[in-house]
Design an enzyme around this catalytic site. Sequence first.
Site, PDB file in Angstrom:
ATOM      1  CG  HIS A  39      14.374 -39.458 -15.366  1.00 43.51           C
ATOM      2  ND1 HIS A  39      14.769 -38.437 -16.191  1.00 43.51           N
ATOM      3  CD2 HIS A  39      15.509 -40.142 -15.066  1.00 43.51           C
ATOM      4  CE1 HIS A  39      16.074 -38.503 -16.398  1.00 43.51           C
ATOM      5  NE2 HIS A  39      16.551 -39.533 -15.721  1.00 43.51           N
ATOM      6  CD  GLU A  40      15.988 -42.699 -12.303  1.00 40.96           C
ATOM      7  OE1 GLU A  40      16.558 -43.580 -12.979  1.00 40.96           O
ATOM      8  OE2 GLU A  40      16.503 -41.587 -12.058  1.00 40.96           O
ATOM      9  CG  HIS A  53      17.212 -44.303 -17.049  1.00 44.14           C
ATOM     10  ND1 HIS A  53      17.876 -43.859 -18.178  1.00 44.14           N
ATOM     11  CD2 HIS A  53      17.273 -43.277 -16.155  1.00 44.14           C
ATOM     12  CE1 HIS A  53      18.318 -42.629 -17.967  1.00 44.14           C
ATOM     13  NE2 HIS A  53      17.963 -42.252 -16.757  1.00 44.14           N
TER      14      HIS A  53
END
Length: 599
Positions: free
Chosen positions: A393-394, A397
């Site tokens: 997920h990170e 980003h």
Amino acid sequence: MEQARGALPSRAEIPAEYRWKLEDLYPSAEEWEQDLKTVETLAAEFAGYQGRIGESAATLRAALALRDRLGRLMDKTFVYAKMHRDEDNTNPHGQAMVERAQALLTRVGEMTAFFLPELMAVPQTALDAYLQAEPVLAQYRHFLADLIRRKQHILSPEEERILALSSELAGSGENIFTMLNNADLEFPAVHDEEGREVPLTHGRYLRFLESKERTVRQEAFLALHRTYHRYRNTLAAALNAGVKSNVFYARARRYPSALVASLDDDNIKEDVYNSLIDGVHAALPAFQQYFQQKQAMLGLAEMHPYDLYVSPVADFELKISYEEAKAVVKTGLRLLGGEYAALLDKAFTEGWIDVYENKGKTSGAYAWGCYDSHPYILMNYQGTANDLFTLAHELGHALHSYLSNRAQPYINAQYPIFLAEIASTVNEVLLVLHLIETAQNQREKVYYLHHFLEHFRGTVFRQTMFAEFEKLIHQQVEQGEALTAEWLEDEYFRLAQFYHGPGVVLDPELKAEWSRIPHFFYNFYVYKYATGFCAAVAFVQRFRAEGQKAVEAYLELLRSGGSDYPLALLARAGVDLSTPQPISEAMAMFRQLLPEFTL
């Protein structure tokens, strides 16, 4: 390195290869100090343009270029200070750095507050002529068009100066919550699966909730929420301050509500927010069916909040080292192509990621950075499936930022949060589908199906419940009412009962859950998790149906940064969130997965 249970290590005890390299931003504190002085100098230089912004195309070009230079350096100094504090919130040096950086931002905001009102006063005909005369101004076309769109909400220079002066106060509620939550709040020890006393921490809480031992889950749940409950009045006051700040700025800028003001930053109508809530409400019967199926698989007479996270597959549990997680993420995201894989390697090997929990470190996970740095990722890695997916997920980003920063000029590089959660969730959806499809047997498949369904629960249903609660608390303040601890507890509990239905027995301790959610200080942030998830599902379906063409359209979206409004960029990439269709399609996928969720 996998963290041992017991007392948390100090920052110095974490090996260097598992710490991010803040020295890539500033090799020494002296250089950070020098840049603070440079920010002051540049701000004073920019203030010299007051009264001159519209005098010529050359002046406007020079002012905008200086404004960008100032913005980049302010970003860099603040990001460094904040991440330095996040390494150890108990370190007074880090606390002082953040205070100084915030104070500087306020001073600069005051000194430059004249700019937007002055720019708004330049006639449209003059702006058009300047754009023709100075080709370099073309990069500011969207920025200028958006300012004109929001012209009625830009105030006079003196009013803007006053709002800038108030900005440091505006974050007081969140700052109080952050320091209480990360530095001062201490949880009692709880018992692990072997009956040993273990300190309860933010980073360990979810791991305990995923324990196969129900007594471990229950004890952790009760200990955490009872601790927050003891501070409910302080936390209510902090949240009240945060919401009042949002309402104040909305009214000062002549918006009908804080929600409309927040959405207007992205040129999004209130219908999109309400459509999400309506779409999720329509799917609540399926959501509650999921709980019934899970209860039966767990063999429980009653389903409680501390039973929601645990996998129903008793004899399969993913325990994965950080090194293994890196390899699995790379394999799971291979559909995104070679360029993306090469960037993952950079993230893993060049000091982007702060991996493990240490004493005083900010809880949770995030990706951050600035235009003049590589991205940074904060983790509190514990070796669970959740940590594996958080890493993916990170990285979504981080790589979004990397691609945008290198494709766009500074003025257009910062993508809106509305788009940010799409990039992160695409990675998670790709990863979980890969794991489901390569599972060795039905029990392993159900384990990953459970994770995907939990992703729906946590990212769509739960975040939409949060979004509905956030709408309620702002309406309460806008009606002149106070956010008391009792009102917050009652409203939150009522909403939780509506979402979970009669099949889940909600313990009264759940009334305290509102008080531990940092996102309630982020001004209508959480709905973007849910819309982002639904858009991500749509993109992944397009990748699998259309192949490289759809992947290229998606990567172009990531490179587009904030060069246009988010709904327009999404539509260009093939997903239209201005309609209810992506929400409906995601809810349909949730329903379709339920029959497979069986042992």
